[in-house]
Every structure is written in structure tokens, then in C-alpha cells.
Design a protein around this motif. Structure first.
Motif, PDB file in Angstrom:
ATOM      1  N   LEU A   1     -18.557 -22.359   3.482  1.00 39.32           N
ATOM      2  CA  LEU A   1     -17.560 -22.360   2.413  1.00 39.32           C
ATOM      3  C   LEU A   1     -18.213 -22.355   1.035  1.00 39.32           C
ATOM      4  N   GLN A   2     -19.300 -23.123   0.917  1.00 36.91           N
ATOM      5  CA  GLN A   2     -19.996 -23.148  -0.365  1.00 36.91           C
ATOM      6  C   GLN A   2     -20.606 -21.783  -0.689  1.00 36.91           C
ATOM      7  N   THR A   3     -21.163 -21.134   0.345  1.00 38.25           N
ATOM      8  CA  THR A   3     -21.745 -19.805   0.126  1.00 38.25           C
ATOM      9  C   THR A   3     -20.665 -18.788  -0.250  1.00 38.25           C
ATOM     10  N   LEU A   4     -19.535 -18.815   0.480  1.00 34.51           N
ATOM     11  CA  LEU A   4     -18.436 -17.876   0.164  1.00 34.51           C
ATOM     12  C   LEU A   4     -17.880 -18.129  -1.238  1.00 34.51           C
ATOM     13  N   SER A   5     -17.721 -19.387  -1.620  1.00 35.14           N
ATOM     14  CA  SER A   5     -17.229 -19.698  -2.964  1.00 35.14           C
ATOM     15  C   SER A   5     -18.187 -19.189  -4.028  1.00 35.14           C
ATOM     16  N   HIS A   6     -19.500 -19.376  -3.738  1.00 36.31           N
ATOM     17  CA  HIS A   6     -20.492 -18.896  -4.700  1.00 36.31           C
ATOM     18  C   HIS A   6     -20.430 -17.368  -4.825  1.00 36.31           C
ATOM     19  N   ARG A   7     -20.267 -16.668  -3.681  1.00 35.78           N
ATOM     20  CA  ARG A   7     -20.170 -15.205  -3.724  1.00 35.78           C
ATOM     21  C   ARG A   7     -18.899 -14.763  -4.458  1.00 35.78           C
ATOM     22  N   TYR A   8     -17.770 -15.493  -4.233  1.00 41.22           N
ATOM     23  CA  TYR A   8     -16.513 -15.144  -4.921  1.00 41.22           C
ATOM     24  C   TYR A   8     -16.670 -15.287  -6.434  1.00 41.22           C
ATOM     25  N   ASP A   9     -17.289 -16.374  -6.841  1.00 41.40           N
ATOM     26  CA  ASP A   9     -17.491 -16.573  -8.277  1.00 41.40           C
ATOM     27  C   ASP A   9     -18.371 -15.480  -8.853  1.00 41.40           C
ATOM     28  N   GLU A  10     -19.419 -15.099  -8.118  1.00 33.74           N
ATOM     29  CA  GLU A  10     -20.295 -14.035  -8.600  1.00 33.74           C
ATOM     30  C   GLU A  10     -19.530 -12.715  -8.737  1.00 33.74           C
TER      31      GLU A  10
ATOM     32  N   SER B   1     -24.607 -10.702   4.682  1.00 32.95           N
ATOM     33  CA  SER B   1     -25.388 -10.861   5.922  1.00 32.95           C
ATOM     34  C   SER B   1     -25.794 -12.311   6.140  1.00 32.95           C
ATOM     35  N   ASP B   2     -26.154 -13.029   5.036  1.00 29.41           N
ATOM     36  CA  ASP B   2     -26.546 -14.425   5.214  1.00 29.41           C
ATOM     37  C   ASP B   2     -25.366 -15.284   5.642  1.00 29.41           C
ATOM     38  N   VAL B   3     -24.153 -14.940   5.150  1.00 26.91           N
ATOM     39  CA  VAL B   3     -22.961 -15.671   5.586  1.00 26.91           C
ATOM     40  C   VAL B   3     -22.704 -15.429   7.071  1.00 26.91           C
ATOM     41  N   LYS B   4     -22.903 -14.169   7.512  1.00 29.18           N
ATOM     42  CA  LYS B   4     -22.715 -13.856   8.927  1.00 29.18           C
ATOM     43  C   LYS B   4     -23.712 -14.639   9.788  1.00 29.18           C
ATOM     44  N   THR B   5     -24.984 -14.748   9.291  1.00 34.42           N
ATOM     45  CA  THR B   5     -25.992 -15.499  10.037  1.00 34.42           C
ATOM     46  C   THR B   5     -25.585 -16.964  10.164  1.00 34.42           C
ATOM     47  N   MET B   6     -25.071 -17.534   9.067  1.00 37.03           N
ATOM     48  CA  MET B   6     -24.635 -18.918   9.114  1.00 37.03           C
ATOM     49  C   MET B   6     -23.462 -19.111  10.061  1.00 37.03           C
ATOM     50  N   MET B   7     -22.517 -18.148  10.064  1.00 34.44           N
ATOM     51  CA  MET B   7     -21.382 -18.246  10.975  1.00 34.44           C
ATOM     52  C   MET B   7     -21.828 -18.138  12.424  1.00 34.44           C
ATOM     53  N   ASP B   8     -22.799 -17.240  12.676  1.00 34.81           N
ATOM     54  CA  ASP B   8     -23.291 -17.094  14.054  1.00 34.81           C
ATOM     55  C   ASP B   8     -24.029 -18.335  14.526  1.00 34.81           C
TER      56      ASP B   8
END
Length: 539
Positions: free
Chosen positions: A75-84, A156-163
Motif C-alpha cells: 500500500l505504501q508503494t502504491l501510494s508513493h507511485r500514485y503521488d508520483e 514490477s516491484d509492486v508485482k514482486t511484493m504481491m507475489d
């Protein structure tokens, strides 16, 4: 008779009834015992189930915490990507609005130009040449495109974390155990560590310094590392690996291999009928914790007896109490936390007599000491004073040398052999006897002196520079010396004649050294380990 028969039948029925009751009671007791055993088994099983439940609950809590951490990271990674992305789109929107505003300004200017163009066209239309009107082409295109550029985001890093949420986590850092006693040899170490019970591990990697080319990978929580140097400290740390990755490294632990065997300094060892003073050198660069002295009594047939050990010896020497008239094999081991070293080379001790060696570091520069430490030589050629080297421990005035200290109370005996024409001084002296004086000249030494005069052989028995008037008719060439600490006597004997020559009566306040001096060129040999003759004990 009828009554008797009834009584017998009644008695037999009571006996059978009693036997049945006893049998029934035994069965009940057996059933009760089995039930009690079953109850204990069920209690143990319940306790085991409870332990399993607690372990599962603890593991579930750990996994829940792990999943929650993963979700928070995603969630933190996705939020950071959304803000970017929002910031990038806002910046692009600002740029496009600025470009459109600039283009609108350009359109206004173009409209003004169009008005002028219309006016010019009307004027041209009124002219007779219509071709000029057709050649004019106004530019009406927009410079700034209205479409937004939408590049695809790299997730890709978010996908790795989800996997990774559905994958076994990497292990925690192992805990390396301190070294335990007797866990090493001269060239190898056994290293142990532990890990959390719920971590899944495929293998461990063990590291240590000095670093070698290969790092051992093992399945167990222990490893034996070989080809190491003796008595050397090594730092060890370990990592755990599974399909997900490698754990952090454990804390470093210091292990040490066992020492090299000590080396017994035979020239510096001495013995007597009651004891032996054994000296050795460590043979190791790093210090050791202690030493162990082992002694084995050997019989006349060469057979060895039981091994006795003296443990926790802190220094490189040990005074060992022994039995008189025996022979022993002495070994020394060095000990550290890794364990004991191999045995040193054996040193043979015989307690039939007193054994000592001449101390080279006390010898006058003009004296030469034999390799075995039992003979001394005074050459004919006088060394110039400039060629002599003196220190605080060497005799400077008297051409003398001391023997090993005799640090055991009791009776001691040794013999001295020399030529008839040799002038000499033999006896005992305290360790602090003055090195710039003659033996027998002070109250720290007692000696027999032989002087050649033109008319006769003169013998003196000196202490503090004084000697009684004694005449000896037969010149001794082998002299026996008997020292008795307890009685406070020092006696001299002509060995060949079994003749008593003289006895000093004194109270030795400290242990003494045998001492020897040559007053003219010659040689002197000391015979040690000699059993005292019977006539010596008569004095």
C-alpha cells in the motif's frame, strides 16, 4: 458326621470365595494401574497438544504480522507511485495550459493579421490582376497538440511484493553459540548455532577469518571446520538460506583451536629422590589457559602403570612430588577452551638420586660448558678482558658456574670428578651470592678448595673466608657431596676410599645451588642421579 460334612463344605466354599475375591482384587488393581497409565498418557498427550497449539498460535501470529507488514509495504508503494504520477500529470497539465495560452495569444495576433488580410484581399479583388489574390496562403495550424502523453507505469516491484506474500519468508538471522570446552583439535573446530523453530531453511553458510576460498554450506546447525592453525583464534558467523533468500548474518563468535604440544626444556629440569622440577616452553604464539602434567611410573620390565595428572598448572614449570627409587615418564599438555593439546615428547625422570645441570648463563666467560650440561672446561689461553662479556648473573672474578637450584627439602647427593693437579672450589651457594667474589669468601657460600703449593696439596673448607686446619693425605679425584636441608649439614667424601673429609654444620635459610669453580686450566665433570652410598648416611 453330617454336621462335619456341612462344616467342611462351608469351609471349602469360604476358601473358594476368598480365592475368587483375591483374584478379582488383582484384576481390579491391574485395571486400575492400566487406567492410571492411560490417564498419564492422555495428560502427556494433552500437554503435547497444548504445546502444539501454542506453537501454531505463535507461528500464526508471526505469519499474520509478516503478511500485515507485506500489505503495508505494498500500500505504501502504491501510494508513493500514485503521488508520483499525480505530480507528473499536474506538471504536464501546467505546461500544456501555458502552451495553449501562448497559442491563444498567437491566434489573436493571427486574427488581427486576418483582418488586414481581408482588407488586402478586397483591395486585390478590386485590382485587375486576380492571380495575386490566389497566391496568398495564411497559416491557421495549432502549434501545441491537445492530446496528453500517457506512458505506462513500471509496477514490477509492486508485482514482486504481491507475489512474495504467498512465499515462505527469508529466515531470521541465526544465533551462533559460544565455543564449548573440548570442541577443537589442533587443526579443526566444531561450530554450533541455532535458529527460530518456525523458520524454513534449506542450508546454512558458515564464514570465518582468516577467509579461505571456499565457504562451507551445511544442512545441520553445526559444522566441523578443518585445516586450521593450532592455538589460533577465528571469528565465525553464519547465514541461513531458503528459496526466498538469505538471512542477515549472525553475530560474530570467536573460536580457538587447541594449542601445540609444549616442549620440555630438559637442560632446565632437575630431580631428587622425593620430587622433580619440570620446566617447559609453551611453543604457542597466543597464550594458553593452563597446562596439565602427566606422569606414568614405569617398572623395571618397561611396563607402564597408571597415568596421574596434575591439572590447571598456570606457569611453565611444576614441582612434582614423587616416590624415591622409581622411574617416571613425564608429559605436558597445553590447555585452552578448545581442549588439551597433544602430549609433549616424553621426559624420563629417575628418583634414585639428585639430577641437575650446569647453568650456562651463570658461567664465567673463560668457562666452556658441555652440551649435556654436566662438564666444564677452563682453557690454557687466557681471554683478554675486552673479549669477555659480563652481565649481572655471570661470575666476573671467580672462574665459576652454578648448577640448578635444588628446591626440595631432604637429602641430596652428587659427585664431582677432576684431575689430581686441578685447582678447584666445589660446594653450594645461595642464588644471590656475589658474582664478583670468590666462592667460600662470603657467608653465602660453602665450598671445598684445592690449592697446589710447591710442597703439597692443600685443602680448605671455606665459609665467610675462614677454613679449619685440616690435612688430607690422599688426594681425592672423585668427591661426593651430601646436602641435608633438614639437618643443616653439607658433607664431603673421598668416593674411592669411602672416606669422610669434612662437614659444614649450618642452618640453610633458603634453597641453594651447587657451585663449581676452576682456579687453573683444567676440566671438571659432575655425576648426578647417583644413589647415595651407605657410608654417607653415617654422618
Amino acid at each position: 458326621d453330617g454336621h462335619d460334612d456341612v462344616f467342611e463344605e462351608h469351609k471349602e466354599s469360604e476358601v473358594r470365595g476368598g480365592s475368587f475375591l483375591l483374584c478379582l482384587q488383582d484384576k481390579v488393581n491391574n485395571i486400575r494401574t492400566k487406567l492410571e497409565e492411560k490417564v498419564v498418557e492422555m495428560e502427556n498427550f494433552a500437554g503435547h497438544l497444548e504445546e502444539i497449539f501454542l506453537t501454531v498460535e505463535e507461528n500464526f501470529g508471526r505469519q499474520e504480522q509478516h503478511l500485515e507488514q507485506h500489505c503495508n509495504d505494498v500500500l505504501q508503494t502504491l501510494s508513493h507511485r500514485y503521488d508520483e504520477r499525480a505530480a507528473a500529470l499536474g506538471e504536464e497539465k501546467k505546461k500544456k495550459l501555458e502552451a495553449l495560452y501562448t497559442q491563444l495569444l498567437g491566434c489573436g495576433r493571427t486574427l488581427d493579421a486576418s483582418k488586414d488580410l481581408i482588407e488586402t484581399a478586397q483591395e486585390l479583388y478590386r485590382t485587375e490582376d486576380k492571380r495575386l489574390f490566389l497566391q496568398e496562403k495564411p497559416d491557421l495550424t495549432l502549434v501545441t497538440p491537445l492530446e496528453f502523453d500517457m506512458p505506462l507505469a513500471d509496477l514490477s516491484d509492486v508485482k514482486t511484493m504481491m507475489d512474495s506474500i504467498n512465499i515462505v519468508p527469508a529466515p531470521s538471522a541465526p544465533v551462533i553459540n559460544p565455543q564449548v570446552s573440548n570442541s577443537a583439535t589442533r587443526t579443526s573446530l566444531r561450530v554450533c548455532w541455532s535458529l527460530f523453530s518456525d523458520d524454513s531453511v534449506e542450508y546454512y553458510e558458515l564464514y570465518y577469518r582468516p577467509v579461505l576460498e571456499d565457504t562451507p554450506a551445511v544442512k545441520e546447525t553445526h559444522c566441523s571446520v578443518g585445516e586450521l592453525l593450532p592455538n589460533v583464534q577465528y571469528e565465525f558467523w553464519v547465514t541461513a538460506t531458503n528459496t526466498t533468500g538469505i538471512s542477515p548474518a549472525s553475530e560474530k563468535a570467536v573460536y580457538v583451536t587447541v594449542p601445540s604440544p609444549p616442549v620440555i626444556r630438559q637442560r632446565e629440569c632437575s630431580s631428587c629422590p622425593e620430587a622433580a622440577l619440570i620446566r617447559w616452553e609453551s611453543g604457542n604464539t597466543n597464550p594458553v589457559d593452563s597446562y596439565t602434567v602427566e606422569l606414568i611410573e614405569t617398572g623395571t620390565d618397561g611396563q607402564s602403570g597408571v597415568t596421574e595428572s596434575i591439572v590447571a598448572v598456570p606457569t611453565c614449570e611444576s614441582l612434582i612430588q614423587l616416590e624415591s627409587g622409581r622411574q617416571y615418564l613425564i608429559y605436558v599438555r597445553a590447555v585452552n577452551i578448545g581442549g588439551p593439546s597433544d602430549r609433549s615428547q616424553a621426559f624420563t625422570v629417575s628418583t634414585t638420586g639428585t639430577v641437575f645441570h650446569l647453568l650456562q648463563d651463570t658461567a664465567h666467560p673463560c668457562l666452556s660448558i658441555s652440551e649435556d650440561g654436566f662438564s666444564m672446561f677452563y682453557g690454557d689461553e687466557e681471554l683478554p678482558l675486552s673479549a669477555m662479556t659480563f652481565d649481572d648473573n655471570t661470575f666476573a672474578r671467580c672462574v665459576a658456574v652454578l648448577g640448578d637450584l635444588i628446591p626440595v627439602r631432604g637429602r641430596h647427593y652428587w659427585e664431582v670428578e677432576l684431575d689430581e693437579d686441578t685447582e678447584y672450589r666445589i660446594g653450594v651457594a645461595y642464588e644471590d651470592t656475589q658474582r664478583n667474589s670468590y666462592l667460600g669468601g662470603a657467608n653465602t657460600s660453602w665450598c671445598m678448595r684445592h690449592v697446589l703449593t710447591p710442597s703439597r696439596h692443600k685443602y680448605e673448607f671455606l665459609h665467610s673466608g675462614w677454613s679449619p686446619d685440616i690435612r688430607i693425605t690422599v688426594n681425592p679425584v672423585r668427591i661426593g657431596l651430601s646436602l641435608n636441608y633438614e639437618r643443616g649439614i653439607l658433607s664431603f667424601f673421598n668416593v674411592e676410599l669411602e672416606q669422610h673429609l669434612y662437614t659444614f654444620y649450618c642452618s640453610f635459610q633458603r634453597y641453594v645451588h651447587p657451585c663449581f669453580a676452576l682456579d687453573n686450566p683444567g676440566a671438571l665433570t659432575v655425576h648426578t642421579g647417583v644413589e647415595a652410598p651407605g657410608y654417607v648416611h653415617l654422618v
